[in-house]
Design a protein around this motif. Structure first.
Motif, PDB file in Angstrom:
ATOM      1  N   SER A 654       0.839  -1.198   0.000  1.00 47.04           N
ATOM      2  CA  SER A 654       0.000   0.000   0.000  1.00 47.04           C
ATOM      3  C   SER A 654       0.871   1.243   0.000  1.00 47.04           C
ATOM      4  O   SER A 654       2.069   1.195   0.284  1.00 47.04           O
ATOM      5  CB  SER A 654      -0.898  -0.005   1.241  1.00 47.04           C
ATOM      6  N   ASP A 655       0.251   2.388  -0.326  1.00 45.79           N
ATOM      7  CA  ASP A 655       0.950   3.671  -0.245  1.00 45.79           C
ATOM      8  C   ASP A 655       1.320   3.947   1.210  1.00 45.79           C
ATOM      9  O   ASP A 655       0.528   3.709   2.126  1.00 45.79           O
ATOM     10  CB  ASP A 655       0.072   4.804  -0.776  1.00 45.79           C
ATOM     11  N   GLU A 656       2.524   4.495   1.402  1.00 43.78           N
ATOM     12  CA  GLU A 656       3.035   4.699   2.759  1.00 43.78           C
ATOM     13  C   GLU A 656       3.656   6.083   2.871  1.00 43.78           C
ATOM     14  O   GLU A 656       4.358   6.544   1.969  1.00 43.78           O
ATOM     15  CB  GLU A 656       4.082   3.625   3.067  1.00 43.78           C
ATOM     16  N   TYR A 657       3.396   6.756   3.997  1.00 45.74           N
ATOM     17  CA  TYR A 657       3.921   8.086   4.258  1.00 45.74           C
ATOM     18  C   TYR A 657       4.550   8.105   5.647  1.00 45.74           C
ATOM     19  O   TYR A 657       3.975   7.583   6.608  1.00 45.74           O
ATOM     20  CB  TYR A 657       2.814   9.142   4.180  1.00 45.74           C
ATOM     21  N   SER A 681       3.711   7.481  11.040  1.00 46.50           N
ATOM     22  CA  SER A 681       3.601   6.820   9.745  1.00 46.50           C
ATOM     23  C   SER A 681       2.142   6.524   9.448  1.00 46.50           C
ATOM     24  O   SER A 681       1.372   6.167  10.348  1.00 46.50           O
ATOM     25  CB  SER A 681       4.424   5.531   9.710  1.00 46.50           C
ATOM     26  N   TYR A 682       1.796   6.671   8.190  1.00 44.84           N
ATOM     27  CA  TYR A 682       0.438   6.373   7.737  1.00 44.84           C
ATOM     28  C   TYR A 682       0.524   5.413   6.561  1.00 44.84           C
ATOM     29  O   TYR A 682       1.239   5.666   5.578  1.00 44.84           O
ATOM     30  CB  TYR A 682      -0.299   7.641   7.314  1.00 44.84           C
ATOM     31  N   VAL A 683      -0.157   4.289   6.654  1.00 46.90           N
ATOM     32  CA  VAL A 683      -0.227   3.302   5.583  1.00 46.90           C
ATOM     33  C   VAL A 683      -1.661   3.272   5.074  1.00 46.90           C
ATOM     34  O   VAL A 683      -2.595   2.967   5.832  1.00 46.90           O
ATOM     35  CB  VAL A 683       0.206   1.908   6.078  1.00 46.90           C
ATOM     36  N   ASN A 684      -1.827   3.593   3.809  1.00 44.22           N
ATOM     37  CA  ASN A 684      -3.156   3.666   3.230  1.00 44.22           C
ATOM     38  C   ASN A 684      -3.733   2.263   3.018  1.00 44.22           C
ATOM     39  O   ASN A 684      -3.006   1.272   2.956  1.00 44.22           O
ATOM     40  CB  ASN A 684      -3.089   4.401   1.885  1.00 44.22           C
ATOM     41  N   ARG A 685      -5.036   2.178   2.931  1.00 43.68           N
ATOM     42  CA  ARG A 685      -5.670   0.912   2.550  1.00 43.68           C
ATOM     43  C   ARG A 685      -5.295   0.578   1.111  1.00 43.68           C
ATOM     44  O   ARG A 685      -5.179   1.467   0.263  1.00 43.68           O
ATOM     45  CB  ARG A 685      -7.187   1.040   2.670  1.00 43.68           C
ATOM     46  N   GLN A 686      -5.047  -0.701   0.840  1.00 40.99           N
ATOM     47  CA  GLN A 686      -4.773  -1.121  -0.523  1.00 40.99           C
ATOM     48  C   GLN A 686      -6.097  -1.181  -1.296  1.00 40.99           C
ATOM     49  O   GLN A 686      -6.864  -2.132  -1.181  1.00 40.99           O
ATOM     50  CB  GLN A 686      -4.084  -2.481  -0.539  1.00 40.99           C
ATOM     51  N   VAL A 696     -10.579 -12.203   1.649  1.00 43.18           N
ATOM     52  CA  VAL A 696     -11.096 -11.103   2.454  1.00 43.18           C
ATOM     53  C   VAL A 696     -10.585  -9.814   1.830  1.00 43.18           C
ATOM     54  O   VAL A 696      -9.441  -9.758   1.360  1.00 43.18           O
ATOM     55  CB  VAL A 696     -10.618 -11.209   3.927  1.00 43.18           C
ATOM     56  N   ASP A 697     -11.411  -8.770   1.818  1.00 35.62           N
ATOM     57  CA  ASP A 697     -10.963  -7.482   1.294  1.00 35.62           C
ATOM     58  C   ASP A 697      -9.799  -6.947   2.120  1.00 35.62           C
ATOM     59  O   ASP A 697      -9.660  -7.272   3.303  1.00 35.62           O
ATOM     60  CB  ASP A 697     -12.111  -6.473   1.319  1.00 35.62           C
ATOM     61  N   PRO A 698      -8.950  -6.110   1.527  1.00 34.84           N
ATOM     62  CA  PRO A 698      -7.817  -5.550   2.270  1.00 34.84           C
ATOM     63  C   PRO A 698      -8.273  -4.808   3.524  1.00 34.84           C
ATOM     64  O   PRO A 698      -9.356  -4.216   3.547  1.00 34.84           O
ATOM     65  CB  PRO A 698      -7.180  -4.598   1.266  1.00 34.84           C
ATOM     66  N   PRO A 699      -7.451  -4.832   4.588  1.00 33.67           N
ATOM     67  CA  PRO A 699      -7.813  -4.126   5.820  1.00 33.67           C
ATOM     68  C   PRO A 699      -7.764  -2.616   5.636  1.00 33.67           C
ATOM     69  O   PRO A 699      -7.231  -2.107   4.642  1.00 33.67           O
ATOM     70  CB  PRO A 699      -6.742  -4.596   6.814  1.00 33.67           C
ATOM     71  N   GLN A 700      -8.322  -1.915   6.610  1.00 34.68           N
ATOM     72  CA  GLN A 700      -8.339  -0.457   6.574  1.00 34.68           C
ATOM     73  C   GLN A 700      -6.928   0.110   6.746  1.00 34.68           C
ATOM     74  O   GLN A 700      -6.029  -0.539   7.270  1.00 34.68           O
ATOM     75  CB  GLN A 700      -9.241   0.089   7.682  1.00 34.68           C
ATOM     76  N   GLY A 701      -6.746   1.357   6.280  1.00 32.20           N
ATOM     77  CA  GLY A 701      -5.487   2.044   6.518  1.00 32.20           C
ATOM     78  C   GLY A 701      -5.298   2.333   7.989  1.00 32.20           C
ATOM     79  O   GLY A 701      -6.244   2.254   8.789  1.00 32.20           O
ATOM     80  N   TYR A 702      -4.080   2.666   8.370  1.00 34.37           N
ATOM     81  CA  TYR A 702      -3.804   2.872   9.791  1.00 34.37           C
ATOM     82  C   TYR A 702      -2.649   3.859   9.969  1.00 34.37           C
ATOM     83  O   TYR A 702      -1.841   4.086   9.073  1.00 34.37           O
ATOM     84  CB  TYR A 702      -3.468   1.551  10.480  1.00 34.37           C
TER      85      TYR A 702
END
Length: 769
Positions: A654-657, A681-686, A696-702
């Motif tokens: 996933s996108d990561e900041y 750090s923020y990792v977006n949902r894929q 299962v659908d990808p988990p939420q961002g965190y």
């Protein structure tokens, strides 16, 4: 909430970009002298990594670099025939730093050749600094390496991890451990890197097209891990490390001794060992059952180093036993579906050090013999032989009366690497590499017995002139795989031949003393591995059914990358873009189906081959707020596509900041080298996924907050202390790159602490010529 977090992250970036002005007027100076007799060494090459400020030492061994900005700098010191010295400094004022390479005795390491101070390298190289290496001694290799921009941690639970570089892992990432190509059962995400990370004192990640010297299959990149070099002056030096983690109540200790004999100054030795033990880790809401780990590792080396030749023997033995999360092994299809949708696994919620079924037991033994010969100051011949024995035992959930493993693999590998390097107007490097490998198994069938032969040859040419550098390489490899297995009581022996040529060309240009442009274009390829061809059944480490395809063809990629590195008054900025286009991309695809077996119910995966692309962008920088405060920021964005079926490529990061505030207080004397960090750090949902393919659908961002404190007590023998608080807010989340995300949350808050004590005992001695 997610949108506010994105706004917060980009707001910090915007503030930093709009507010710079600082004079870069600091000076780094010092001398370069022989370690044996303190004689000055002229023409040593001193370079500041990333900003391409460089100089050479004068006839008295003195050097000076002006116009440096406050902040962290990584310095390389090279002198012909000596080991490269890499040091990290935090500049708050003009500083003196002396270097003492050993001039008469050549270290058994790689030879770095530099022709002009204006030239630079074309490869994309990133490394862990010494502070980060110290702070990650308790972690698994994949976790530690994820501190590098563009590297993510691919895992199966908490104990099995491996690095993913730009979305590529396992057989696409080559591990060079102590100059030996790491050969183990590294198929898939449930087999981690079988090495002792506490023994790694120099860690680099090389990406891009120029992988010719390492192997044709280094598609994602090359990870180079090296231990401490052997001591080259009389006496003894070493270190003792003690560390721990609150989550899992883990303890880690390691020690190293480096010595040189007074009676035989050409003879040196190194001894190293480590122990690790941890129990069940916990998420913010519950214990994750059966996640304990134990490791017992040791290594030694002896080297004889004369004026123009040398011989070194290294030995290492890695031993680990670790639990596999019990909640991933489900008895029936109904319970499996319920586990996919449950917020909490139906497993014991308690702490224990006991490792129960399912678990894995792994040992990896390595012997390395290396010799070198310098013909003159311009040329070197090097020969390395390596023998590795890898034993892996996997124990399923269902116990047997004799407690034997469900299957056991024994992999023996012999490698030979012959390399010749010549310095001139053109730099030349020629190499030959060979591999012979056998694998045997017993127990339940999953992977057949096999023999593998490989041979490869390469050449690399490099030309530097002024601000320009160009290099190109060409490589040919041949691989032969012979497989043995029974089908309907008939012994089958299919054979596979794979061969191909790959090449690359790189260019680097210093646009100014503070701005560097690099680009590479090339091709790479790899043969399908035995698990991709012949996997058949339950792979319990990843709690899945996996099926290979023996008709798979070679995987070939055409890649390109480009980067810009810039130092401004208050900014250090680095950006890289890359593109990989695959013919016959091989990947383990989820089928979206589940299957009931006598050992339980499991999701089903199969190996497929498609056309694919992986394109991405890495960006990171440092904003110097003042002499004590830095602000780091970075992002990694990647896009993977299945071009054959016009779909998204499964399993991409996933996108990561990331943003980090670094405070370096101006303590004096004992606490002079102190650093405090706050990381967000923020990792977006894929969001780029195919719903019909996955279970299962990808988990939420965190979002995660991490805190770090590091100090070096400047006694006569320095003591390093560190304290980290990972996931400080105890956030509940699931990582898309964890194969067990279907069943459990990630680890909760974890307090990591450690102490490193360095010692040195010098002996009075006379110089020996």
């Amino acid at each position: 909430m997610l949108r506010l977090e994105k706004i917060f992250t980009f707001g910090l970036l915007l503030i930093s970009i709009l507010s710079f002005s600082q004079t870069c007027n600091l000076t780094l100076s010092g001398s370069v002298t022989d370690e044996h007799n303190n004689e000055p060494l002229p023409f040593a090459f001193i370079v500041i990594e990333g900003i391409n400020k460089a100089t050479t030492s004068d006839s008295l061994g003195n050097y000076q670099i002006d116009g440096l900005c406050p902040g962290k700098v990584i310095i390389h010191c090279d002198h012909m025939g000596c080991e490269r010295i890499i040091d990290t400094l935090y500049l708050n004022e003009s500083t003196e730093r002396d270097f003492h390479p050993e001039h008469h005795v050549n270290e058994l390491g790689h030879l770095e050749i530099h022709i002009e101070t204006k030239a630079t390298e074309t490869k994309q190289e990133k490394s862990l600094d010494q502070i980060t290496i110290d702070q990650t001694q308790t972690q698994q290799p994949g976790e530690a390496l994820s501190n590098i921009q563009g590297v993510q941690n691919q895992s199966s639970g908490t104990n099995v991890s491996k690095p993913s570089i730009h979305g590529m892992h396992s057989n696409r990432v080559l591990i060079l451990n102590n100059e030996i190509r790491q050969e183990g059962q590294q198929w898939g995400t449930d087999h981690g890197i079988e090495l002792d990370f506490t023994n790694s004192k120099n860690v680099q990640v090389i990406t891009g097209a120029n992988s010719i010297a390492y192997g044709s299959d280094a598609i994602g990149g090359v990870i180079i891990l090296n231990p401490s070099p052997l001591r080259k002056k009389h006496g003894i030096e070493g270190s003792i490390n003690v560390g721990g983690e609150s989550n899992g109540q883990k303890g880690v200790t390691s020690a190293e001794v480096n010595g040189n004999f007074k009676a035989i100054p050409e003879l040196s030795y190194r001894l190293q060992g480590s122990l690790k033990k941890g129990g069940n880790v916990n998420s913010p809401d519950y214990y994750i059952d059966n996640t304990g780990i134990e490791e017992k590792n040791y290594a030694w080396a002896v080297g004889y180093q004369a004026n123009n030749y040398g011989l070194q023997v290294d030995y290492s033995d890695y031993n680990a036993e670790f639990g596999i999360f019990s909640g991933a092994h489900i008895g029936n299809l109904t319970d499996l579906l319920n586990a996919f949708n449950a917020d909490k696994p139906n497993t014991p919620d308690q702490f224990s050090y006991k490792i129960q079924r399912p678990f894995q037991s792994v040992s990896h033994e390595t012997v390395k013999v290396k010799s070198f010969l310098y013909f003159n100051d311009s040329s070197k011949l090097e020969l390395i032989y390596g023998r590795q024995f890898n034993q892996r035992s996997e124990f399923d959930t269902h116990s047997s009366e004799d407690n034997e493993p469900d299957f056991n693999f024994n992999l023996t590998s012999h490698t030979v690497d012959l390399k010749y390097v010549f310095k001139g107007k053109w730099n030349h490097q020629y190499g030959l590499q060979g591999l012979y490998q056998t694998n045997t198994w017993n127990g339940r069938f999953f992977i057949p017995n096999f023999e593998k032969y490989g041979i490869g040859g390469y050449l690399i040419e490099e030309y530097k002139k002024g601000r320009n550098l160009i290099d190109f390489g060409l490589r040919y490899d041949f691989n032969y795989l012979s497989v043995y297995y029974f089908e309907n009581e008939i012994l089958l022996n299919p054979n596979h031949n794979f061969q191909n040529i790959n090449g690359n060309i790189g260019y680097s240009y210093l646009l100014s003393d503070s701005l560097t442009f690099r680009t590479n274009i090339g091709s790479a390829w790899r043969p399908p591995s035995v698990n991709e061809l012949y996997s058949n059944g339950l792979h319990h480490g990843s709690a899945s059914l996996e099926y290979g395809d023996n008709q798979l063809d070679i995987e070939q990629v055409f890649n390109w990358n480009a980067s810009l590195d810039k130092q401004m008054k208050r900014f250090d900025l680095s950006t890289q873009i890359y593109a990989n286009y695959f013919q016959n991309y091989i990947y383990l695809a989820p089928t979206g189906e589940t299957q009931l077996t006598i050992r339980g119910a499991f999701p089903v995966y199969e190996f497929r081959q498609i056309k694919a692309s992986i394109i991405g962008w890495d960006f990171n920088g440092t904003y110097k707020i003042n002499s004590q405060l830095d602000f780091d920021f970075g992002t990694s964005i990647l896009r993977g596509n299945d071009l054959s079926n016009n779909k998204f490529l499964w399993g991409m990061p996933s996108d990561e900041y990331n943003t980090t505030l670094i405070y370096k207080p101006k303590f004096k004397k004992i606490l002079k080298n102190t650093t405090l960090e706050v990381n967000y750090s923020y990792v977006n949902r894929q969001f780029r996924f195919n719903a019909e393919d996955d279970f299962v659908d990808p988990p939420q961002g965190y979002s995660l907050i991490n805190l770090k404190a590091y100090t070096k007590l400047n006694f006569k023998t320095p003591i390093t202390l560190y304290l980290n608080i990972n996931n400080a807010l105890n956030t509940s989340y699931r990582n898309y790159l964890n194969r067990f995300r279907y069943f459990t949350d990630e680890m909760g808050r974890n307090v990591v602490f450690g102490l490193k004590y360095n010692f040195e005992i010098n002996e009075q001695h006379h110089h020996h010529k």
